[in-house]
Design a protein around this motif. Structure first.
Motif, PDB file in Angstrom:
ATOM      1  N   SER A   1      38.433  -0.886  54.727  1.00 33.51           N
ATOM      2  CA  SER A   1      37.906  -1.133  56.068  1.00 33.51           C
ATOM      3  C   SER A   1      38.189  -2.568  56.518  1.00 33.51           C
ATOM      4  O   SER A   1      37.791  -2.968  57.598  1.00 33.51           O
ATOM      5  CB  SER A   1      36.396  -0.861  56.103  1.00 33.51           C
ATOM      6  OG  SER A   1      35.705  -1.794  55.302  1.00 33.51           O
ATOM      7  N   GLY A   2      38.885  -3.361  55.646  1.00 37.37           N
ATOM      8  CA  GLY A   2      39.249  -4.724  55.998  1.00 37.37           C
ATOM      9  C   GLY A   2      38.235  -5.764  55.590  1.00 37.37           C
ATOM     10  O   GLY A   2      38.397  -6.943  55.869  1.00 37.37           O
ATOM     11  N   ARG A   3      37.175  -5.346  54.903  1.00 35.68           N
ATOM     12  CA  ARG A   3      36.124  -6.269  54.477  1.00 35.68           C
ATOM     13  C   ARG A   3      36.567  -7.015  53.215  1.00 35.68           C
ATOM     14  O   ARG A   3      37.016  -6.405  52.250  1.00 35.68           O
ATOM     15  CB  ARG A   3      34.868  -5.461  54.192  1.00 35.68           C
ATOM     16  CG  ARG A   3      33.642  -6.255  53.963  1.00 35.68           C
ATOM     17  CD  ARG A   3      32.450  -5.350  53.841  1.00 35.68           C
ATOM     18  NE  ARG A   3      32.838  -4.117  53.153  1.00 35.68           N
ATOM     19  CZ  ARG A   3      32.040  -3.379  52.414  1.00 35.68           C
ATOM     20  NH1 ARG A   3      30.783  -3.709  52.284  1.00 35.68           N
ATOM     21  NH2 ARG A   3      32.469  -2.296  51.827  1.00 35.68           N
ATOM     22  N   MET A   4      36.466  -8.346  53.231  1.00 30.02           N
ATOM     23  CA  MET A   4      36.819  -9.152  52.069  1.00 30.02           C
ATOM     24  C   MET A   4      35.727  -8.993  51.024  1.00 30.02           C
ATOM     25  O   MET A   4      34.556  -9.218  51.308  1.00 30.02           O
ATOM     26  CB  MET A   4      36.975 -10.617  52.438  1.00 30.02           C
ATOM     27  CG  MET A   4      37.228 -11.474  51.251  1.00 30.02           C
ATOM     28  SD  MET A   4      38.544 -12.672  51.300  1.00 30.02           S
ATOM     29  CE  MET A   4      39.291 -12.618  52.844  1.00 30.02           C
ATOM     30  N   ILE A   5      36.106  -8.594  49.811  1.00 31.26           N
ATOM     31  CA  ILE A   5      35.110  -8.418  48.764  1.00 31.26           C
ATOM     32  C   ILE A   5      35.192  -9.507  47.699  1.00 31.26           C
ATOM     33  O   ILE A   5      34.277  -9.665  46.910  1.00 31.26           O
ATOM     34  CB  ILE A   5      35.210  -7.025  48.104  1.00 31.26           C
ATOM     35  CG1 ILE A   5      36.596  -6.805  47.519  1.00 31.26           C
ATOM     36  CG2 ILE A   5      34.842  -5.942  49.095  1.00 31.26           C
ATOM     37  CD1 ILE A   5      36.695  -5.589  46.652  1.00 31.26           C
ATOM     38  N   TYR A   6      36.279 -10.262  47.700  1.00 29.27           N
ATOM     39  CA  TYR A   6      36.420 -11.347  46.725  1.00 29.27           C
ATOM     40  C   TYR A   6      37.464 -12.331  47.226  1.00 29.27           C
ATOM     41  O   TYR A   6      38.495 -11.930  47.753  1.00 29.27           O
ATOM     42  CB  TYR A   6      36.855 -10.789  45.370  1.00 29.27           C
ATOM     43  CG  TYR A   6      36.950 -11.831  44.285  1.00 29.27           C
ATOM     44  CD1 TYR A   6      35.815 -12.278  43.632  1.00 29.27           C
ATOM     45  CD2 TYR A   6      38.171 -12.363  43.919  1.00 29.27           C
ATOM     46  CE1 TYR A   6      35.888 -13.228  42.631  1.00 29.27           C
ATOM     47  CE2 TYR A   6      38.263 -13.312  42.919  1.00 29.27           C
ATOM     48  CZ  TYR A   6      37.122 -13.748  42.282  1.00 29.27           C
ATOM     49  OH  TYR A   6      37.195 -14.694  41.299  1.00 29.27           O
ATOM     50  N   LYS A   7      37.180 -13.628  47.051  1.00 29.77           N
ATOM     51  CA  LYS A   7      38.138 -14.670  47.417  1.00 29.77           C
ATOM     52  C   LYS A   7      38.001 -15.784  46.399  1.00 29.77           C
ATOM     53  O   LYS A   7      36.894 -16.190  46.045  1.00 29.77           O
ATOM     54  CB  LYS A   7      37.850 -15.202  48.815  1.00 29.77           C
ATOM     55  CG  LYS A   7      38.831 -16.250  49.273  1.00 29.77           C
ATOM     56  CD  LYS A   7      38.534 -16.696  50.695  1.00 29.77           C
ATOM     57  CE  LYS A   7      39.532 -17.731  51.153  1.00 29.77           C
ATOM     58  NZ  LYS A   7      39.293 -18.114  52.547  1.00 29.77           N
ATOM     59  N   SER A   8      39.136 -16.283  45.913  1.00 26.71           N
ATOM     60  CA  SER A   8      39.096 -17.315  44.885  1.00 26.71           C
ATOM     61  C   SER A   8      40.388 -18.110  44.908  1.00 26.71           C
ATOM     62  O   SER A   8      41.428 -17.619  45.317  1.00 26.71           O
ATOM     63  CB  SER A   8      38.932 -16.665  43.511  1.00 26.71           C
ATOM     64  OG  SER A   8      38.968 -17.641  42.491  1.00 26.71           O
ATOM     65  N   THR A   9      40.310 -19.349  44.443  1.00 22.85           N
ATOM     66  CA  THR A   9      41.501 -20.163  44.220  1.00 22.85           C
ATOM     67  C   THR A   9      41.861 -20.053  42.752  1.00 22.85           C
ATOM     68  O   THR A   9      41.006 -20.241  41.887  1.00 22.85           O
ATOM     69  CB  THR A   9      41.215 -21.632  44.581  1.00 22.85           C
ATOM     70  OG1 THR A   9      40.840 -21.693  45.958  1.00 22.85           O
ATOM     71  CG2 THR A   9      42.432 -22.504  44.349  1.00 22.85           C
ATOM     72  N   ILE A  10      43.112 -19.728  42.483  1.00 19.65           N
ATOM     73  CA  ILE A  10      43.595 -19.554  41.106  1.00 19.65           C
ATOM     74  C   ILE A  10      44.521 -20.710  40.776  1.00 19.65           C
ATOM     75  O   ILE A  10      45.466 -20.975  41.506  1.00 19.65           O
ATOM     76  CB  ILE A  10      44.327 -18.214  40.951  1.00 19.65           C
ATOM     77  CG1 ILE A  10      43.369 -17.073  41.278  1.00 19.65           C
ATOM     78  CG2 ILE A  10      44.895 -18.075  39.557  1.00 19.65           C
ATOM     79  CD1 ILE A  10      44.027 -15.726  41.335  1.00 19.65           C
ATOM     80  N   ASN A  11      44.247 -21.392  39.654  1.00 20.80           N
ATOM     81  CA  ASN A  11      45.044 -22.551  39.268  1.00 20.80           C
ATOM     82  C   ASN A  11      45.908 -22.314  38.044  1.00 20.80           C
ATOM     83  O   ASN A  11      46.660 -23.190  37.654  1.00 20.80           O
ATOM     84  CB  ASN A  11      44.118 -23.749  39.008  1.00 20.80           C
ATOM     85  CG  ASN A  11      43.392 -24.171  40.265  1.00 20.80           C
ATOM     86  OD1 ASN A  11      43.980 -24.216  41.328  1.00 20.80           O
ATOM     87  ND2 ASN A  11      42.114 -24.434  40.152  1.00 20.80           N
TER      88      ASN A  11
END
Length: 49
Positions: A4-14
């Motif tokens: 549905s376009g809802r963001m369920i996770y966001k993170s910066t990966i190093n």
């Protein structure tokens, strides 16, 4: 993102390799990676148990 376009996770990966564990239901999800150079890659991920 879920379908549905809802963001369920966001993170910066190093690191070059990262394991992400998410408590999500079965279904189809979109995974988008954005590099430092602002290049993007997107995959559809199907989760079933």
């Amino acid at each position: 993102m879920d379908m549905s376009g809802r963001m369920i996770y966001k993170s910066t990966i190093n690191n070059m390799e990262t394991v992400i564990t998410l408590p999500v239901a079965e279904g189809i999800y979109s995974v988008r990676l954005i590099s430092k150079e602002n290049r993007t890659a997107t995959w559809n991920l199907f989760i079933s148990r």
